[in-house]
Design a protein around this motif. Structure first.
Motif, mmCIF file in Angstrom:
data_model
loop_
_atom_site.group_PDB
_atom_site.id
_atom_site.type_symbol
_atom_site.label_atom_id
_atom_site.label_comp_id
_atom_site.label_asym_id
_atom_site.label_seq_id
_atom_site.Cartn_x
_atom_site.Cartn_y
_atom_site.Cartn_z
ATOM 1 N N TRP A 193 0.831 -1.202 0.000
ATOM 2 C CA TRP A 193 0.000 0.000 0.000
ATOM 3 C C TRP A 193 0.871 1.260 0.000
ATOM 4 C CZ3 TRP A 193 -4.624 1.333 -1.293
ATOM 5 C CH2 TRP A 193 -5.108 2.567 -0.940
ATOM 6 N N GLY A 194 1.954 1.245 0.772
ATOM 7 C CA GLY A 194 2.855 2.399 0.797
ATOM 8 C C GLY A 194 3.511 2.640 -0.547
ATOM 9 N N THR B 42 0.925 4.172 -2.832
ATOM 10 C CA THR B 42 0.660 5.569 -2.478
ATOM 11 C C THR B 42 1.778 6.482 -2.980
ATOM 12 O OG1 THR B 42 -0.520 4.836 -0.514
ATOM 13 C CG2 THR B 42 0.188 7.118 -0.548
ATOM 14 N N MET C 31 1.596 6.952 -6.788
ATOM 15 C CA MET C 31 0.446 7.689 -7.303
ATOM 16 C C MET C 31 0.430 9.166 -6.919
ATOM 17 S SD MET C 31 -0.997 5.523 -9.153
ATOM 18 C CE MET C 31 -2.445 6.447 -9.596
ATOM 19 N N THR C 32 1.369 9.634 -6.107
ATOM 20 C CA THR C 32 1.369 11.046 -5.728
ATOM 21 C C THR C 32 1.804 11.902 -6.915
ATOM 22 O OG1 THR C 32 3.603 10.824 -4.864
ATOM 23 C CG2 THR C 32 1.809 10.672 -3.274
#
Length: 86
Positions: free
Chosen positions: A23-24, A27, A30-31
């Protein structure tokens, strides 16, 4: 029996760690990119003398593109600066 419990605890812990790392990574990937330059323009209007009556040149610095500038005409010591930020 305790060996089985330890194995299950380790497996749960590793699974949870894998989910958190996955998940990290998602994330971070996708920033949107961050730009250090503010969305502003700086306009220089150049004049022939200190009376600022006759314009002879101009220059625009786009801070959106980190200092890319365009301009035309003469550049003198007599100028005005205008800032446009949005």
């Amino acid at each position: 029996m305790s060996k089985l419990k330890r194995m299950l605890k380790n497996r749960i812990l590793l699974t949870l760690l894998a989910v958190i790392l996955g998940w990290g990574s998602f994330t971070v990937a996708m920033t949107p990119p961050a730009y250090a330059c503010p969305p502003c323009q700086i306009w220089y209007t150049y004049y022939t003398d200190e009376t600022h009556t006759e314009q002879c040149g101009w220059k625009v610095i786009n801070d959106t593109f980190c200092g890319h500038s365009t301009g035309d005409g003469c550049r003198t010591a007599y100028y005005e600066i205008e800032y446009y930020c949005w």
